[in-house]
Design a protein around this motif. Structure first.
Motif, mmCIF file in Angstrom:
data_model
loop_
_atom_site.group_PDB
_atom_site.id
_atom_site.type_symbol
_atom_site.label_atom_id
_atom_site.label_comp_id
_atom_site.label_asym_id
_atom_site.label_seq_id
_atom_site.Cartn_x
_atom_site.Cartn_y
_atom_site.Cartn_z
ATOM 1 N N LEU A 223 0.568 -1.087 -0.032
ATOM 2 C CA LEU A 223 0.285 -0.038 0.189
ATOM 3 C C LEU A 223 0.640 0.521 0.196
ATOM 4 O O LEU A 223 2.188 1.751 1.015
ATOM 5 C CB LEU A 223 -0.576 0.107 1.567
ATOM 6 C CG LEU A 223 -1.726 -1.030 1.310
ATOM 7 C CD1 LEU A 223 -2.502 -1.316 2.612
ATOM 8 C CD2 LEU A 223 -2.413 -1.979 0.412
ATOM 9 N N ILE A 224 0.790 2.072 -0.996
ATOM 10 C CA ILE A 224 1.580 3.239 -0.441
ATOM 11 C C ILE A 224 0.512 4.533 0.001
ATOM 12 O O ILE A 224 -0.371 5.003 -0.761
ATOM 13 C CB ILE A 224 1.630 3.349 -2.073
ATOM 14 C CG1 ILE A 224 2.251 2.610 -3.500
ATOM 15 C CG2 ILE A 224 2.563 5.109 -2.364
ATOM 16 C CD1 ILE A 224 3.322 1.868 -2.458
ATOM 17 N N PHE B 248 3.934 1.711 1.965
ATOM 18 C CA PHE B 248 5.166 3.106 2.258
ATOM 19 C C PHE B 248 3.999 4.556 2.139
ATOM 20 O O PHE B 248 3.836 4.947 1.369
ATOM 21 C CB PHE B 248 5.893 2.391 0.834
ATOM 22 C CG PHE B 248 6.797 1.052 0.709
ATOM 23 C CD1 PHE B 248 7.944 0.934 1.451
ATOM 24 C CD2 PHE B 248 5.921 -0.219 0.668
ATOM 25 C CE1 PHE B 248 8.345 -0.067 1.173
ATOM 26 C CE2 PHE B 248 6.471 -1.364 0.094
ATOM 27 C CZ PHE B 248 8.060 -1.577 1.381
ATOM 28 N N GLY B 249 4.953 5.056 3.159
ATOM 29 C CA GLY B 249 4.475 6.496 2.922
ATOM 30 C C GLY B 249 5.796 7.499 3.000
ATOM 31 O O GLY B 249 6.691 6.920 3.092
ATOM 32 N N VAL C 107 9.091 9.164 -2.062
ATOM 33 C CA VAL C 107 8.179 7.917 -2.136
ATOM 34 C C VAL C 107 7.367 8.866 -3.589
ATOM 35 O O VAL C 107 6.906 8.683 -4.256
ATOM 36 C CB VAL C 107 7.972 7.494 -1.165
ATOM 37 C CG1 VAL C 107 6.413 7.730 -0.831
ATOM 38 C CG2 VAL C 107 6.885 6.445 -1.797
ATOM 39 N N ASP C 108 7.275 9.674 -3.387
ATOM 40 C CA ASP C 108 5.933 10.668 -4.226
ATOM 41 C C ASP C 108 6.758 10.362 -5.638
ATOM 42 O O ASP C 108 5.824 11.131 -6.611
ATOM 43 C CB ASP C 108 5.382 11.326 -3.694
ATOM 44 C CG ASP C 108 5.971 12.945 -3.262
ATOM 45 O OD1 ASP C 108 6.801 12.595 -3.561
ATOM 46 O OD2 ASP C 108 5.604 14.068 -2.993
ATOM 47 N N VAL D 230 11.204 7.125 -7.647
ATOM 48 C CA VAL D 230 11.862 6.821 -6.723
ATOM 49 C C VAL D 230 9.979 5.696 -6.601
ATOM 50 O O VAL D 230 10.526 4.362 -5.335
ATOM 51 C CB VAL D 230 11.349 8.102 -5.215
ATOM 52 C CG1 VAL D 230 11.093 6.903 -4.193
ATOM 53 C CG2 VAL D 230 12.959 8.641 -5.525
ATOM 54 N N LEU D 231 9.079 5.735 -5.969
ATOM 55 C CA LEU D 231 8.523 4.918 -6.156
ATOM 56 C C LEU D 231 8.451 3.751 -6.797
ATOM 57 O O LEU D 231 7.813 2.684 -6.980
ATOM 58 C CB LEU D 231 6.951 5.333 -6.636
ATOM 59 C CG LEU D 231 5.262 4.596 -6.418
ATOM 60 C CD1 LEU D 231 5.361 3.736 -5.383
ATOM 61 C CD2 LEU D 231 3.910 5.516 -7.274
ATOM 62 N N LEU D 232 8.548 3.564 -7.760
ATOM 63 C CA LEU D 232 9.012 2.535 -8.447
ATOM 64 C C LEU D 232 10.050 1.885 -7.880
ATOM 65 O O LEU D 232 10.369 0.548 -7.976
ATOM 66 C CB LEU D 232 9.140 2.810 -9.928
ATOM 67 C CG LEU D 232 9.648 1.823 -11.807
ATOM 68 C CD1 LEU D 232 9.021 0.565 -11.357
ATOM 69 C CD2 LEU D 232 10.325 2.129 -12.990
ATOM 70 N N ARG D 233 11.642 2.302 -7.952
ATOM 71 C CA ARG D 233 12.334 1.635 -6.992
ATOM 72 C C ARG D 233 11.577 0.833 -5.828
ATOM 73 O O ARG D 233 12.741 -0.094 -5.894
ATOM 74 C CB ARG D 233 13.648 2.718 -7.002
ATOM 75 C CG ARG D 233 14.628 2.188 -6.689
ATOM 76 C CD ARG D 233 16.113 3.198 -6.336
ATOM 77 N NE ARG D 233 15.719 4.149 -5.559
ATOM 78 C CZ ARG D 233 15.628 5.245 -6.191
ATOM 79 N NH1 ARG D 233 15.897 5.635 -7.046
ATOM 80 N NH2 ARG D 233 15.243 6.278 -5.047
#
Length: 408
Positions: A9-10, A34-35, A56-57, A61-64
C-alpha cells in the motif's frame, strides 16, 4: 493460494489502514505500506508495517521502492494499491513497468487524464447524461465583472475548487483549503488570484452551491474487473463530514443504502469508458429538482472505503479473486444491506448530524450490531497498548475539532 499474498500500500493514512484491515480480515495477512512520513492512522499497528520514504511521491523513487520490495519477495504476489489521488495516478503511469509478481488494478493513463480533471470529467458526464452542478471553468484569474451572477448563470454563494486536486496540492500556500465557498464576486476573484499566484497551472471550477448540509451528500464505490465489467457497487448516504480546513469533505459517518437508478446509470458509464479497478464517486442530492448530482470521480478506493467492507463486501477479496486468482466474479452485486459506518465517535455523529432521521437510523443500526468503525479493530487493539492509546486519543480529539470548526 499457490503463492503468498503481500498487499503493498502506498500511503499511511486512514485509507491505507482501511485497506490493510480488509486484507487482514479476509486473508489474515499483514500489509506493507510505504509513505512519506509517519501518520497516526497506521502507527503502532500490527496489521500494517510502514516504511517511510520521504520522496516516495517521485515516480522514479516509487518505482524503485516497489520493485525492490517485489524482487525481495519473488515467491509472493504483491497487490499494489495507492491510497491517495497522487499515488494512484503515479501507479497508473507505472503499472506496466512493475515486476511480474505485482498486480496493480488500474486504468490506462489516457483514461486517467480524461477523468482526473473535473472539467474534462463534466464534459463526459454531459455525454452520458449524468447530472452535475452548474459549472463555469476558469483558466486563470478573473475580474469581478466576469464573476457576477448574471455572467456565471447561478447565484452566490458559489463553490470554488481546483480542477486537478493532484496539481493543486503540489503548490501549497497559507490558508489552503480543499474546497472554497465564495460569498461574492470579490471573494471569488480573490480566491482565484491566490490559487494561481501559488503556481497552480490548471483550471479552477466555479460551481453552483447545491443547498443542503452534510446529510445531503452521498458516496458510491464500485469495483470493475479486468474486463471492465462492474462487479460491485456500494452506495452510502453521508450524514457527517469533517470540517477542518485541509480535511473538509472527508466522510465521517455513512449509512449504506440502495438506489438502483443511480447505481445503474453510473454502472453504464464505467463500463462504457472501459474502467478497471476501484472507482469512487462524490454525489449530492439536489432537493430543488430531486436529482443526484455527481461532483467527481476518484480513481481509487475512497478514504472511507471501510464502509464497503463493513457492509459485507470486503474490497480486498474483489481484487484478489479477480486479479490474483483469475476467477469470474459473476453478476454485479449492488449492495442492499443497511449498515452504519463512522470514523468519529458515535456521540459526535449523534450531536452534529443535522438530519434527525439519519441519527435515528444510526442509533437503531448500532443497537442491532450493524455498525463498524475503521479504527475499532479488536485484533489490532487487543494486547496492543500503544495502538489502543492512540485510538482513544484520536477519537477524543474529534470533540474539539467539531466544536471548533462546525456548529451544532
Amino acid at each position: 493460494m499457490a503463492k503468498p499474498l503481500l498487499p503493498v500500500l502506498i500511503g499511511a493514512d486512514m485509507n491505507c489502514y482501511s485497506v490493510a484491515r480488509a486484507f487482514h480480515e479476509a486473508y489474515g495477512v499483514q500489509s506493507h505500506a510505504f509513505g512519506r512520513w509517519a501518520m497516526g492512522d497506521t502507527m503502532y499497528s500490527r496489521i500494517v508495517r510502514c516504511t517511510y520514504v520521504p520522496d516516495v511521491d517521485d515516480p522514479d523513487v516509487l518505482l524503485r521502492t516497489v520493485t525492490d520490495f517485489a524482487n525481495a519477495h519473488k515467491d509472493a504476489v504483491c497487490v499494489v494499491l495507492g491510497c491517495t489521488d497522487d499515488y494512484a495516478s503515479l501507479l497508473i503511469d507505472l503499472r506496466d513497468r512493475l515486476p511480474e509478481n505485482c498486480v496493480a488494478p488500474y486504468i490506462t493513463p489516457a483514461l486517467r487524464d480524461r477523468l482526473v480533471s473535473k472539467a474534462d470529467f463534466y464534459a463526459m458526464c454531459d455525454e452520458y447524461a449524468i447530472p452535475y452542478p452548474k459549472t463555469v471553468v476558469a483558466a486563470g484569474p478573473m475580474d469581478e465583472a466576469s464573476l457576477r451572477e448574471e455572467a456565471l448563470g447561478f447565484s452566490y454563494p458559489i463553490i470554488v475548487k481546483p480542477s486537478s486536486s493532484i496539481l493543486y496540492w503540489k503548490h501549497p500556500f497559507d490558508g489552503m483549503k480543499k474546497v472554497y465557498t465564495a460569498q461574492s464576486p470579490a471573494e471569488a476573484a480573490s480566491i482565484l488570484k491566490t490559487i494561481y499566484a501559488a503556481g497552480y497551472p490548471d483550471r479552477v471550477i466555479l460551481q453552483d452551491r447545491i443547498p443542503g448540509d452534510d446529510s445531503f451528500m452521498h458516496v458510491l464505490t464500485a469495483y470493475c474487473d479486468k474486463n471492465a465489467q462492474v462487479k460491485m457497487m456500494c452506495l452510502g448516504h453521508v450524514g457527517l463530514e469533517e470540517h477542518t480546513p485541509k480535511a473538509l469533505g472527508n466522510h465521517a459517518a455513512i449509512i449504506t443504502e440502495y438506489n438502483e437508478p443511480l447505481m445503474t446509470k453510473l454502472k453504464t458509464f464505467l463500463e462504457a469508458v472501459g474502467y478497471t479497478g476501484f472507482a469512487n464517486f462524490d454525489i449530492k442530492y439536489d432537493s430543488r429538482d430531486g436529482s443526484y448530482r455527481v461532483f467527481e470521480i476518484n480513481l481509487r478506493q475512497g478514504r472511507s472505503n471501510y464502509y464497503v467492507t463493513g457492509a459485507g463486501h470486503n474490497i480486498a477479496r474483489y481484487v484478489v479473486e479477480d486479479r490474483v486468482l483469475g476467477r469470474d466474479l459473476g453478476e454485479c452485486v449492488m449492495n442492499r444491506a443497511e449498515t452504519f459506518w463512522h470514523s468519529v465517535p458515535r456521540a459526535v455523529v449523534y450531536r452534529y448530524v443535522r438530519d434527525a432521521a439519519f441519527v435515528e437510523k444510526a442509533r437503531s443500526l448500532a443497537k442491532q450490531g450493524k455498525e463498524t468503525c475503521t479504527f475499532r479493530y479488536k485484533k489490532d487493539l487487543r494486547f496492543n497498548p500503544r495502538r489502543f492509546a492512540y485510538y482513544l486519543v484520536h477519537m477524543q480529539r474529534y470533540f474539539k475539532k467539531f466544536k471548533t470548526y462546525y456548529s451544532k
